[in-house]
Design an enzyme around this catalytic site. Sequence first.
Site, PDB file in Angstrom:
ATOM      1  N   ASP A  79       0.894  -1.170   0.000  1.00  0.00           N
ATOM      2  CA  ASP A  79       0.000   0.000   0.000  1.00  0.00           C
ATOM      3  C   ASP A  79       0.930   1.216   0.000  1.00  0.00           C
ATOM      4  O   ASP A  79       1.062   1.919   0.981  1.00  0.00           O
ATOM      5  CB  ASP A  79      -0.970  -0.009   1.177  1.00  0.00           C
ATOM      6  CG  ASP A  79      -0.297  -0.062   2.538  1.00  0.00           C
ATOM      7  OD1 ASP A  79       0.861  -0.541   2.627  1.00  0.00           O
ATOM      8  OD2 ASP A  79      -0.904   0.372   3.533  1.00  0.00           O
ATOM      9  N   ASP A 124       6.939   1.669   2.389  1.00  0.00           N
ATOM     10  CA  ASP A 124       6.705   0.664   1.341  1.00  0.00           C
ATOM     11  C   ASP A 124       7.604   0.935   0.137  1.00  0.00           C
ATOM     12  O   ASP A 124       8.098   0.006  -0.514  1.00  0.00           O
ATOM     13  CB  ASP A 124       5.262   0.701   0.835  1.00  0.00           C
ATOM     14  CG  ASP A 124       4.220   0.610   1.923  1.00  0.00           C
ATOM     15  OD1 ASP A 124       3.523  -0.401   1.984  1.00  0.00           O
ATOM     16  OD2 ASP A 124       4.092   1.582   2.686  1.00  0.00           O
ATOM     17  N   HIS A 128       9.580   0.471   8.429  1.00  0.00           N
ATOM     18  CA  HIS A 128       8.917  -0.783   8.796  1.00  0.00           C
ATOM     19  C   HIS A 128       8.971  -1.842   7.696  1.00  0.00           C
ATOM     20  O   HIS A 128       9.479  -2.950   7.897  1.00  0.00           O
ATOM     21  CB  HIS A 128       7.447  -0.517   9.143  1.00  0.00           C
ATOM     22  CG  HIS A 128       7.226   0.499  10.202  1.00  0.00           C
ATOM     23  ND1 HIS A 128       7.359   0.221  11.545  1.00  0.00           N
ATOM     24  CD2 HIS A 128       6.855   1.803  10.132  1.00  0.00           C
ATOM     25  CE1 HIS A 128       7.077   1.300  12.259  1.00  0.00           C
ATOM     26  NE2 HIS A 128       6.775   2.271  11.427  1.00  0.00           N
ATOM     27  N   ASP A 129       8.412  -1.509   6.535  1.00  0.00           N
ATOM     28  CA  ASP A 129       8.203  -2.515   5.494  1.00  0.00           C
ATOM     29  C   ASP A 129       9.510  -3.036   4.903  1.00  0.00           C
ATOM     30  O   ASP A 129       9.598  -4.203   4.509  1.00  0.00           O
ATOM     31  CB  ASP A 129       7.329  -1.937   4.382  1.00  0.00           C
ATOM     32  CG  ASP A 129       5.937  -1.587   4.869  1.00  0.00           C
ATOM     33  OD1 ASP A 129       5.511  -2.142   5.906  1.00  0.00           O
ATOM     34  OD2 ASP A 129       5.272  -0.752   4.238  1.00  0.00           O
TER      35      ASP A 129
END
Length: 313
Positions: A12, A17, A240-241
């Site tokens: 997303d 990301d 994070h991703d």
Amino acid sequence: MTGTRRVILDVDTGNDDAVALMIAALHPAIDLVGCTTAAGNLTIDQTTDNTLRVLDHVGCSDVPVYRGLAKPFAPRPFPFTELEPIHEPTLPLAEPRSRARTTPAVEWLIETLRTTTERITLVPVAPLTNIAAALTVAPEIRDAVDEIVIMGGGHAFGNRTVSAEFNIYYDPVAADVVLQAGFERLVLIPLDATLQALVSDEQIRELDALGTPGGTGAAAVLAGYVSGGVAGAPSVRPVHDALCIAYLLDPDVVRLTRYHVAVDTTGYQSFGRTIVDVRSQGGDDPNAWFATSADAARFYDILRSTLRDDHEQ
């Protein structure tokens, strides 16, 4: 790492990301079969547009992108109040030249996993809407997946609510469907680990100084990324991703422990919480490898070495 790993990335695409996508597209040990997009951080139109921008920017326009579902897999029992976004609706990269494929993401996932002759690694770093929908239509596709690596959840804390992490909270029924689907190997990379995968302002400047599309692109998207995850530390950002992709390249970047993990889909204060049975009290067999910590230095080394010109590992 030796050999090439076939990977499908479900995104997303906002800021973190985008960095995960760059590493997956650029690293020679990963064969990025395709990307599916989901609603979550942003609308499905925005996440699809951003995904195309990232791939175009790093010269990987040949990686196919498939537009996924625009709404959660299951209706939410409680109102979903939108918070101030921490991701830029449009990433600071050039408008995409490429376009998403016309096949819907769920249809493509099912067809690809049904027909592959080589097992594929599935990496969802978004709400698990597309993956749950595909499993519901064709549960047998799990057997084509050698490993599913998910960014989501948290044991010690949440970031969308006190107890829930955003990706899981956005579509908790979908998350529980995936967790209970019986994948041969399921790895969960939660906030407990990702909030240790930090990149500093100085490191962002180092990435920019690489002068490569990956380096300048990562620096551009991270410079504008404001995360509420690290209280009192405004000069660092958890990516994070990207930790999921780093794990594929170097499993020692995280510490894993095997637990049974489920998702609360009915509670009011605990809605969307990942329930991690750390003491084996529930009687259920473990279903996930849960990352309890991450090595920040190792993570940054993977990030920097992948985004520079020399990708020899």
